[in-house]
Design a protein around this motif. Structure first.
Motif, PDB file in Angstrom:
ATOM      1  N   SER A  56       0.464  -1.055  -0.447  1.00 57.10           N
ATOM      2  CA  SER A  56      -0.075   0.099  -0.360  1.00 57.10           C
ATOM      3  C   SER A  56       0.896   1.234   0.046  1.00 57.10           C
ATOM      4  CB  SER A  56      -0.934  -0.003   1.695  1.00 57.10           C
ATOM      5  OG  SER A  56      -0.128  -0.313   2.791  1.00 57.10           O
ATOM      6  N   PRO A  57       0.020   2.550  -0.428  1.00 60.27           N
ATOM      7  CA  PRO A  57       0.875   3.224  -0.385  1.00 60.27           C
ATOM      8  C   PRO A  57       1.462   4.563   1.144  1.00 60.27           C
ATOM      9  CG  PRO A  57      -0.851   4.401  -1.716  1.00 60.27           C
ATOM     10  CD  PRO A  57      -1.125   2.847  -0.320  1.00 60.27           C
ATOM     11  N   ASN A  58       0.988   3.296   1.739  1.00 61.36           N
ATOM     12  CA  ASN A  58       1.812   3.340   3.289  1.00 61.36           C
ATOM     13  C   ASN A  58       2.945   2.707   3.987  1.00 61.36           C
ATOM     14  OD1 ASN A  58       0.792   1.303   4.100  1.00 61.36           O
ATOM     15  ND2 ASN A  58      -1.544   2.965   5.501  1.00 61.36           N
ATOM     16  N   GLN A  59       3.620   1.408   2.464  1.00 56.42           N
ATOM     17  CA  GLN A  59       3.936   0.239   2.824  1.00 56.42           C
ATOM     18  C   GLN A  59       3.491  -0.569   3.712  1.00 56.42           C
ATOM     19  OE1 GLN A  59       7.401   0.831   1.165  1.00 56.42           O
ATOM     20  NE2 GLN A  59       5.669   2.494   0.214  1.00 56.42           N
ATOM     21  N   THR A  60       2.504  -0.814   3.455  1.00 57.56           N
ATOM     22  CA  THR A  60       2.265  -2.002   4.403  1.00 57.56           C
ATOM     23  C   THR A  60       1.622  -3.194   3.448  1.00 57.56           C
ATOM     24  OG1 THR A  60      -0.397  -1.463   5.079  1.00 57.56           O
ATOM     25  CG2 THR A  60       1.411  -0.469   6.486  1.00 57.56           C
ATOM     26  N   ILE A  61       1.456  -4.326   3.702  1.00 59.18           N
ATOM     27  CA  ILE A  61       0.780  -5.322   2.683  1.00 59.18           C
ATOM     28  C   ILE A  61      -0.536  -4.972   3.013  1.00 59.18           C
ATOM     29  CG2 ILE A  61       0.656  -8.267   3.214  1.00 59.18           C
ATOM     30  CD1 ILE A  61       3.724  -7.971   3.914  1.00 59.18           C
ATOM     31  N   LEU A  62      -0.949  -4.989   1.792  1.00 64.31           N
ATOM     32  CA  LEU A  62      -2.516  -5.678   1.322  1.00 64.31           C
ATOM     33  C   LEU A  62      -2.517  -6.316   1.456  1.00 64.31           C
ATOM     34  CD1 LEU A  62      -5.151  -3.885   0.872  1.00 64.31           C
ATOM     35  CD2 LEU A  62      -4.483  -3.644  -1.410  1.00 64.31           C
ATOM     36  N   TYR A  63      -1.583  -6.853   1.017  1.00 62.36           N
ATOM     37  CA  TYR A  63      -2.292  -8.830   0.173  1.00 62.36           C
ATOM     38  C   TYR A  63      -0.986  -9.735  -0.503  1.00 62.36           C
ATOM     39  CZ  TYR A  63      -3.945 -12.066  -3.042  1.00 62.36           C
ATOM     40  OH  TYR A  63      -4.220 -14.357  -3.807  1.00 62.36           O
ATOM     41  N   ILE A  64      -0.938 -10.450   0.274  1.00 62.57           N
ATOM     42  CA  ILE A  64       0.365 -12.042  -0.734  1.00 62.57           C
ATOM     43  C   ILE A  64      -0.545 -13.275  -0.577  1.00 62.57           C
ATOM     44  CG2 ILE A  64       0.471 -11.965   2.324  1.00 62.57           C
ATOM     45  CD1 ILE A  64       3.677 -11.766   0.857  1.00 62.57           C
ATOM     46  N   ASP A  65       0.165 -13.786  -1.584  1.00 66.71           N
ATOM     47  CA  ASP A  65      -0.476 -15.260  -2.020  1.00 66.71           C
ATOM     48  C   ASP A  65       0.862 -15.826  -2.247  1.00 66.71           C
ATOM     49  OD1 ASP A  65      -1.685 -17.778  -1.690  1.00 66.71           O
ATOM     50  OD2 ASP A  65      -3.285 -16.464  -3.218  1.00 66.71           O
ATOM     51  N   VAL A  66       0.771 -17.138  -2.603  1.00 69.26           N
ATOM     52  CA  VAL A  66       1.337 -17.920  -3.245  1.00 69.26           C
ATOM     53  C   VAL A  66       0.512 -19.029  -4.386  1.00 69.26           C
ATOM     54  CG1 VAL A  66       2.730 -20.277  -3.753  1.00 69.26           C
ATOM     55  CG2 VAL A  66       3.081 -18.314  -1.897  1.00 69.26           C
ATOM     56  N   ILE A  67       0.906 -18.616  -5.866  1.00 63.48           N
ATOM     57  CA  ILE A  67      -0.374 -18.254  -6.687  1.00 63.48           C
ATOM     58  C   ILE A  67       0.420 -19.559  -7.959  1.00 63.48           C
ATOM     59  CG2 ILE A  67      -1.315 -18.277  -8.753  1.00 63.48           C
ATOM     60  CD1 ILE A  67      -1.072 -14.739  -7.617  1.00 63.48           C
ATOM     61  N   PRO A  68      -0.555 -21.297  -7.944  1.00 63.46           N
ATOM     62  CA  PRO A  68       0.894 -21.643  -8.921  1.00 63.46           C
ATOM     63  C   PRO A  68      -0.230 -21.513 -10.164  1.00 63.46           C
ATOM     64  CG  PRO A  68      -2.092 -22.593  -7.613  1.00 63.46           C
ATOM     65  CD  PRO A  68      -1.508 -21.512  -7.406  1.00 63.46           C
ATOM     66  N   SER A 125       8.754  -0.424  14.105  1.00 61.78           N
ATOM     67  CA  SER A 125       7.963  -2.053  14.108  1.00 61.78           C
ATOM     68  C   SER A 125       6.372  -1.383  13.919  1.00 61.78           C
ATOM     69  CB  SER A 125       8.608  -2.647  14.601  1.00 61.78           C
ATOM     70  OG  SER A 125       7.923  -2.553  15.945  1.00 61.78           O
ATOM     71  N   GLU A 126       5.960  -0.324  14.402  1.00 53.94           N
ATOM     72  CA  GLU A 126       4.775  -0.142  15.162  1.00 53.94           C
ATOM     73  C   GLU A 126       4.173   0.696  13.327  1.00 53.94           C
ATOM     74  OE1 GLU A 126       2.265  -1.119  17.200  1.00 53.94           O
ATOM     75  OE2 GLU A 126       3.521  -2.584  17.659  1.00 53.94           O
ATOM     76  N   SER A 127       4.707   1.448  13.071  1.00 55.85           N
ATOM     77  CA  SER A 127       4.542   1.900  12.300  1.00 55.85           C
ATOM     78  C   SER A 127       5.318   1.793  10.859  1.00 55.85           C
ATOM     79  CB  SER A 127       5.680   3.336  12.174  1.00 55.85           C
ATOM     80  OG  SER A 127       6.732   3.704  11.604  1.00 55.85           O
ATOM     81  N   GLY A 128       5.896   0.955  11.326  1.00 62.53           N
ATOM     82  CA  GLY A 128       6.683  -0.058   9.506  1.00 62.53           C
ATOM     83  C   GLY A 128       7.156   0.769   8.617  1.00 62.53           C
ATOM     84  N   ALA A 129       7.905   2.050   9.795  1.00 60.08           N
ATOM     85  CA  ALA A 129       9.268   2.397   8.906  1.00 60.08           C
ATOM     86  C   ALA A 129      10.541   0.993   8.759  1.00 60.08           C
ATOM     87  CB  ALA A 129       9.918   3.327   9.644  1.00 60.08           C
ATOM     88  N   ALA A 130      11.166   1.931   7.152  1.00 63.03           N
ATOM     89  CA  ALA A 130      12.225   1.163   6.712  1.00 63.03           C
ATOM     90  C   ALA A 130      13.502   1.284   7.563  1.00 63.03           C
ATOM     91  CB  ALA A 130      11.705   1.034   5.122  1.00 63.03           C
ATOM     92  N   LEU A 131      14.286  -0.028   7.404  1.00 64.05           N
ATOM     93  CA  LEU A 131      15.255   0.343   7.395  1.00 64.05           C
ATOM     94  C   LEU A 131      16.088   0.454   5.872  1.00 64.05           C
ATOM     95  CD1 LEU A 131      18.017   0.933   9.203  1.00 64.05           C
ATOM     96  CD2 LEU A 131      18.145  -2.304   9.045  1.00 64.05           C
ATOM     97  N   GLU A 132      17.647   0.748   5.587  1.00 58.89           N
ATOM     98  CA  GLU A 132      18.166   1.134   4.472  1.00 58.89           C
ATOM     99  C   GLU A 132      19.523   0.863   4.773  1.00 58.89           C
ATOM    100  OE1 GLU A 132      16.690   3.734   1.414  1.00 58.89           O
ATOM    101  OE2 GLU A 132      14.731   2.045   0.845  1.00 58.89           O
ATOM    102  N   PHE A 133      20.060   0.112   4.828  1.00 62.19           N
ATOM    103  CA  PHE A 133      21.702   0.232   4.316  1.00 62.19           C
ATOM    104  C   PHE A 133      22.328  -0.230   3.720  1.00 62.19           C
ATOM    105  CE2 PHE A 133      20.315  -3.698   6.645  1.00 62.19           C
ATOM    106  CZ  PHE A 133      20.830  -4.255   5.723  1.00 62.19           C
ATOM    107  N   PRO A 134      23.723   0.567   2.946  1.00 61.29           N
ATOM    108  CA  PRO A 134      24.382  -0.159   1.462  1.00 61.29           C
ATOM    109  C   PRO A 134      24.495  -1.892   1.973  1.00 61.29           C
ATOM    110  CG  PRO A 134      25.570   0.987   2.924  1.00 61.29           C
ATOM    111  CD  PRO A 134      24.535   0.925   3.468  1.00 61.29           C
ATOM    112  N   ALA A 135      24.256  -2.555   0.438  1.00 55.12           N
ATOM    113  CA  ALA A 135      24.137  -4.136   0.682  1.00 55.12           C
ATOM    114  C   ALA A 135      25.380  -4.718   0.025  1.00 55.12           C
ATOM    115  CB  ALA A 135      23.643  -4.165  -1.071  1.00 55.12           C
ATOM    116  N   LYS A 136      26.216  -3.477  -0.525  1.00 56.37           N
ATOM    117  CA  LYS A 136      27.874  -3.761   0.118  1.00 56.37           C
ATOM    118  C   LYS A 136      27.940  -3.917   1.294  1.00 56.37           C
ATOM    119  CE  LYS A 136      32.125  -2.924  -2.375  1.00 56.37           C
ATOM    120  NZ  LYS A 136      32.986  -1.699  -3.024  1.00 56.37           N
ATOM    121  N   SER A 137      27.625  -3.430   2.423  1.00 61.64           N
ATOM    122  CA  SER A 137      28.190  -3.391   3.832  1.00 61.64           C
ATOM    123  C   SER A 137      27.343  -5.584   3.745  1.00 61.64           C
ATOM    124  CB  SER A 137      27.027  -2.807   4.472  1.00 61.64           C
ATOM    125  OG  SER A 137      28.016  -0.971   4.025  1.00 61.64           O
ATOM    126  N   LEU A 138      26.505  -5.597   3.459  1.00 58.50           N
ATOM    127  CA  LEU A 138      25.609  -6.858   3.685  1.00 58.50           C
ATOM    128  C   LEU A 138      27.173  -7.394   3.663  1.00 58.50           C
ATOM    129  CD1 LEU A 138      23.642  -8.480   5.348  1.00 58.50           C
ATOM    130  CD2 LEU A 138      22.245  -8.905   2.686  1.00 58.50           C
TER     131      LEU A 138
END
Length: 543
Positions: A60-72, A198-211
């Protein structure tokens, strides 16, 4: 002649099976660009590999999950129609992102839910900037408003990092800061997010190279937000050498309308389950320029800890609660343990996890002395009924059934006992039975032994045989002796020499009591008796 050959070729193509033309690439098509609340959206496309299901998620626009499914997939294609919720709480106005994955391939698209009262085909509404509650952060540095992550974003205190807030609600950890924490790490680096993240769904970002650098050093990454902790072992997530690529992680723990609706939809008419209002979802993305790769499957399982609040701990029954994966259609039990108010479990993929209470009632256990023990073990998926309504408490148990039950209890306990490279040692244990792996592993751990190369899986197990195996398994539960002395069974002389020490030890651990006077060593153990023994074993464990 040329027209004739063309006609023949066209006929051959029409007659060939559809599977011959399975798509060599993965596609995603959306039926509409705009949909009203209460309307429907159809997701469809071709698959690159029909052996892999299609994982679809709508954000959704506020970065929460509206729908998730596994489709064969079928015949090289997939399709699913999604009904948009009718309320604005569940389906806010704005632009939605649809992300679909098939194997290692990912495609995305967008659609818009227009503002109430807007025209039939208004211009797409731009994604609004999230405005979460201002988080508390001990770092007083400047807030950042850029997709680029400054190398000095955040602050390292030993191996712990406090990320830096950006204006758009993200939390950022820079490469230099992560490297500094890694230099002081002893096996792991911890990024501490505010509980509000975790209550608001705020994202954490960091460089993939660091990982990548952490993985090369064999250093785990731990992410903490409030009472949720996720530990990613080194190498569990794909990194990148691209200096512009970044990892985007959202840890969501809010029991909001969306989460409630999702769990209720997953449970449907399963009346034995009760929701507790405790959930966790984790969204992981690798972002490089305009490319967004959704990471569903981990290369190594993450270890997740959910700590209950004091109020939750009072309301949730430790005997009946467990962690479940909810996919919107059903729930699947996830082995884990509850200790000191904390649920700990492993996850090799992420979606919605929730804590449920499972109170299974068997009609033949109403008022039975073993009823509470069976209900507790059923909630831990250690025992099952003989059918949906009956447990058959007085029925004897076979050696194969006993070993399968014991190994499920060992798995539930979270014991560090491991079996590597164990192979079959009994000539009468086929390779394809439900108990085969349990018997092989129990033998490798020294919990069971056979008789002249045979296990006798279908024989009833006697009380003294069961206690010997129970006592051996107790070594992996780190029990403490109760100090109640030696047993005084009237039939102690009937106990086999090879079982005497185990019976005395099990008595001292509080695992057995006898019938008040006798131990009855040669009598077949019942399903009720073994349930009580195993429950005592779990409750006495110091793991």
């Amino acid at each position: 002649m040329r027209k004739y050959m063309a006609a023949i070729l066209a006929l051959v193509i029409m007659l060939m099976p559809a599977s011959v033309f399975a798509a060599s690439s993965f596609t995603l098509d959306l039926s509409v660009e705009e949909v009203q609340r209460g309307g429907q959206l159809t997701l469809s496309g071709e698959v690159a590999d029909e052996s892999d299901d299609v994982v679809v998620k709508i954000v959704s626009p506020n970065q929460t999950i509206l729908y998730i499914d596994v489709i064969p997939a079928a015949n090289g294609a997939y399709s699913q129609t999604v009904t948009i919720p009718q309320t604005e709480d569940l389906a806010p106005t704005g632009q939605y992102t649809v992300i679909a994955g098939n194997g290692s391939l990912t495609e995305s698209g967008t659609f818009t839910i227009p503002a109430k009262g807007s025209g039939t085909n208004p211009a797409p509404t731009p994604t609004p900037t999230p405005t979460p509650t201002a988080p508390t952060n001990n770092n007083s540095g400047p807030v950042i408003d850029s997709d680029k992550i400054p190398p000095n974003a955040g602050q390292a205190n030993g191996a712990k990092i406090q990320p830096e807030p950006a204006k758009d609600g993200r939390y950022l950890a820079g490469r230099d800061v992560i490297a500094e924490a890694a230099r002081q790490a002893n096996g792991s680096v911890t990024i501490e997010l505010p509980a509000t993240a975790s209550e608001s769904g705020a994202a954490l970002e960091f460089p993939a190279k660091s990982l990548t650098e952490l993985s090369d050093q064999g250093t785990d990454l731990i992410i903490v937000s409030g009472n949720r902790t996720v530990r990613f072992p080194a190498g569990s997530l794909p990194g990148s050498v691209d200096s512009s690529a970044r990892i985007h992680i959202v840890v969501q723990a809010a029991w909001n309308n969306e989460a409630k609706a999702w769990v209720e939809q997953s449970l449907r008419s399963q009346s034995d389950y009760a929701s507790t209002g405790v959930v966790l979802s984790v969204v992981i993305q690798l972002i490089s320029g305009d490319s967004i790769k959704e990471i569903h499957q981990l290369d190594k399982p993450a270890v997740v800890t959910i700590a209950l609040t004091s109020e939750q701990a009072q309301l949730i029954s430790a005997d009946l609660a467990g962690v479940y994966y909810a996919d919107g259609k059903s729930v699947e039990y996830v082995p884990g343990i509850l200790k000191n108010g904390q649920f700990t479990f492993s996850a090799d993929h992420f979606s919605y996890f929730t804590i449920l209470q499972y109170s299974k009632t068997f009609v033949d256990l109403v008022g039975h002395w073993a009823g509470a023990s069976v209900k507790s073990l059923a909630a831990k998926q250690i025992v099952n009924g003989v059918d949906n309504n009956h447990y058959a408490p007085g029925r004897s148990i076979t050696r194969a059934e006993f070993v399968a039950l014991m190994m499920r209890a060992l798995e539930y306990s979270g014991s560090q006992a491991t079996v590597q490279g164990a192979t079959g040692v009994f000539t009468d244990v086929p390779a394809d039975r439900y108990f085969t792996e349990h018997v092989i592993n129990a033998s490798a751990l020294g919990i069971i032994t056979g008789y002249e190369g045979k296990f006798r899986p279908n024989d009833q197990i006697t009380r003294e045989e069961a206690v010997v195996a129970l006592n051996r398994a107790a070594d992996y539960f780190h029990l403490t002796a109760s100090g109640q002395g030696q047993p005084a069974f009237a039939d102690a002389g009937s106990i086999s020499v090879w079982a005497k020490e185990a019976v005395e030890s099990a008595w001292n651990y509080g695992l057995i009591q006898g019938d008040g006077k006798k131990f009855n060593p040669g009598q077949a153990v019942t399903r009720a008796e073994i349930a009580v023994m195993v429950e005592r074993l779990l409750k006495s464990s110091s793991l």
